[in-house]
Scaffold this active site. Structure first.
Site, PDB file in Angstrom:
ATOM      1  N   ASP A  74       0.846  -1.189   0.000  1.00  0.00           N
ATOM      2  CA  ASP A  74       0.000   0.000   0.000  1.00  0.00           C
ATOM      3  C   ASP A  74       0.888   1.248   0.000  1.00  0.00           C
ATOM      4  O   ASP A  74       1.904   1.303   0.695  1.00  0.00           O
ATOM      5  CB  ASP A  74      -0.886  -0.030   1.246  1.00  0.00           C
ATOM      6  CG  ASP A  74      -1.791   1.170   1.345  1.00  0.00           C
ATOM      7  OD1 ASP A  74      -1.304   2.233   1.770  1.00  0.00           O
ATOM      8  OD2 ASP A  74      -2.982   1.050   1.020  1.00  0.00           O
TER       9      ASP A  74
ATOM     10  N   THR B 199      -3.538  -2.699   9.062  1.00  0.00           N
ATOM     11  CA  THR B 199      -4.595  -1.953   9.749  1.00  0.00           C
ATOM     12  C   THR B 199      -5.306  -2.899  10.705  1.00  0.00           C
ATOM     13  O   THR B 199      -5.241  -4.125  10.552  1.00  0.00           O
ATOM     14  CB  THR B 199      -5.616  -1.388   8.749  1.00  0.00           C
ATOM     15  OG1 THR B 199      -6.240  -2.478   8.051  1.00  0.00           O
ATOM     16  CG2 THR B 199      -4.956  -0.444   7.751  1.00  0.00           C
TER      17      THR B 199
ATOM     18  N   LYS C 272     -12.142 -14.728   1.793  1.00  0.00           N
ATOM     19  CA  LYS C 272     -12.782 -14.002   0.695  1.00  0.00           C
ATOM     20  C   LYS C 272     -11.875 -12.903   0.155  1.00  0.00           C
ATOM     21  O   LYS C 272     -11.182 -12.223   0.904  1.00  0.00           O
ATOM     22  CB  LYS C 272     -14.118 -13.408   1.154  1.00  0.00           C
ATOM     23  CG  LYS C 272     -15.157 -14.458   1.467  1.00  0.00           C
ATOM     24  CD  LYS C 272     -16.566 -13.905   1.498  1.00  0.00           C
ATOM     25  CE  LYS C 272     -16.837 -13.057   2.698  1.00  0.00           C
ATOM     26  NZ  LYS C 272     -18.276 -12.714   2.812  1.00  0.00           N
TER      27      LYS C 272
ATOM     28  N   GLU D 224     -15.467  -4.154  13.785  1.00  0.00           N
ATOM     29  CA  GLU D 224     -15.582  -5.581  13.500  1.00  0.00           C
ATOM     30  C   GLU D 224     -15.375  -6.413  14.770  1.00  0.00           C
ATOM     31  O   GLU D 224     -15.940  -7.497  14.910  1.00  0.00           O
ATOM     32  CB  GLU D 224     -14.576  -5.989  12.425  1.00  0.00           C
ATOM     33  CG  GLU D 224     -14.856  -5.396  11.036  1.00  0.00           C
ATOM     34  CD  GLU D 224     -16.021  -6.070  10.321  1.00  0.00           C
ATOM     35  OE1 GLU D 224     -16.629  -7.009  10.881  1.00  0.00           O
ATOM     36  OE2 GLU D 224     -16.345  -5.651   9.193  1.00  0.00           O
TER      37      GLU D 224
END
Length: 410
Positions: A67, A156, A168, A210
């Site tokens: 990133d 992160t 996924k 989450e």
């Protein structure tokens, strides 16, 4: 040969109306999730030998996709690590956020793999970044030569506790969240919490959404940890600066991942569509895509959870006291209760219709029962959604004057 005679395990030949075969096969899946703080310290060899199925030896080479923000902060240290261990790397720096989580990003990774001349058996691609970056690289790897191994190193909190532990991959398509994707587990995911030191608090909160999801549907104990220690652990960025913070951060981190993997392992391919880990993911994909770039993924998820908490109070599954505690913790973790996109009266109905298409004609909507339990429903009506939206708006108005990260009543 008799009709339906089995002559190879899982393979049958029927002759009644001409030859026809039925093939049954099972593919075993095995992947690893390994905690390793300070992964790129030169004395740490976990990346070399921490996963026996994906070793990295001196003299080898790797394609590294990183990133662009991680590159700015940690790129020099990462390059120093590979040079120290005599590993030749080719680096692709990629912008990776929801606004560019599209096919073009996948194509860039595929082009890099092709130019690298990757050996798909022995040279796993290494993805270093947040959940968007690892989703993109995982998708590209699953497509290149019908499957090339890859390694995830999420940077992160949402990548560490959510995107990095499942199977996924995917990118957005048109107005659909993760509309294109595959099931493709990484060989190994290395979880390095030291990356969180440089993460801004908003992105720490994004991952805490989450974690809160798993608490609300699976564990009242985890919720209590978040309620008691969450704001301080957030401010400390999970670094464990004191003994108390270290114990709390370790417990919150490990418990949330363990609960997630407990739910995922028996149903990796989502053959069963009633998945409690879909809590917070019924309305949030539509909310998130309509609000871009206003909301991060976890922020959209927590608004969905707040909305369904309100729905639970209207149905008598969640007491007002429990709802107040949930709303207070959401705010204390620096997360929103509301987005103005909810003022679009048709938005939630649109989201529910899309969910029904995704879940084979039924809502299969996980709703909280108290704190730490859940049930599935298929009978949510538009009028209920409107009522729940009003309840949520009132809760938002009651606390909007308080700074994010403040415990209501503290």
């Amino acid at each position: 040969m008799q009709s339906g005679t089995q002559f190879t395990q899982g393979l049958r030949l029927a002759m009644d109306d001409g030859p026809a075969w039925t093939v049954e096969a099972v593919r075993q899946v095995r992947y690893h999730v390994v905690g390793s703080d300070h992964l790129f310290s030169t004395h740490n060899t976990d990346l070399l030998d921490g996963c026996p199925e994906a070793p990295l030896r001196a003299g080898e080479r790797r394609l590294v996709v990183i990133d662009e923000n991680v590159e700015k902060l940690h790129g020099a240290r990462i390059r120093e690590y590979f040079a120290f261990h005599d590993v030749r790397i080719t680096v692709l720096v990629l912008r990776a956020d929801e606004t560019v989580k599209q096919w073009d990003a996948v194509s860039r990774v595929v082009d890099a793999m092709n130019d690298f001349g990757i050996d798909r058996r022995r040279e796993p691609v290494i993805a270093i970044g947040g959940g968007v970056l690892t989703d993109v690289v995982g998708f590209a790897a699953s497509l290149y030569r019908r499957g090339t191994p890859y390694i995830r190193i999420p940077t992160t909190l949402i990548g560490l506790v959510d995107a990095g532990v499942g199977v996924k991959t995917g990118v957005n398509y048109s107005s659909g969240k993760n509309r294109l994707g595959t099931y493709a587990p990484a060989k190994v995911t290395f979880l390095d919490r030291s990356f969180l030191r440089s993460l801004d608090l908003r992105h720490i909160s994004n991952g805490l959404a989450e974690i809160l999801k798993m608490a609300l549907i699976r564990s009242e104990d985890l919720f209590a940890l978040l309620e008691t220690h969450g704001p301080a652990v957030r401010a400390d960025r999970f670094q464990g600066s004191t003994g108390t913070l270290a114990r709390a951060a370790d417990a919150i981190f490990a418990d949330s991942i363990h609960l997630m993997l407990e739910e995922l392992q028996p149903n990796l391919w989502e053959s069963a569509l009633e998945r409690c880990v879909d809590y917070g993911h019924t309305f949030s994909p539509t909310i998130e895509m309509h609000a871009l770039p206003e909301l991060l993924h976890g922020e959209a998820v927590v608004i969905d959870m707040a909305l369904t908490t309100a729905l639970g109070t209207l149905r008598g599954d969640v007491s007002q006291e429990e709802a107040d505690r949930i709303f207070a913790v959401i705010r204390a973790l620096g997360l929103p209760l509301w987005s103005d996109v909810l003022q679009d009266r048709g938005l939630l109905e649109e989201a529910l219709r899309d969910t029904v298409r995704h879940r084979d004609g039924q809502q299969r909507l996980p709703l909280p029962v108290g704190i730490g339990r859940h049930r599935f429903v298929n009978d949510v009506e538009p009028a209920e959604l409107e009522a729940a939206t009003r309840v949520l708006r009132q809760a938002h108005e009651a606390v909007r004057h308080l700074p994010a990260g403040t415990l209501v009543g503290a």
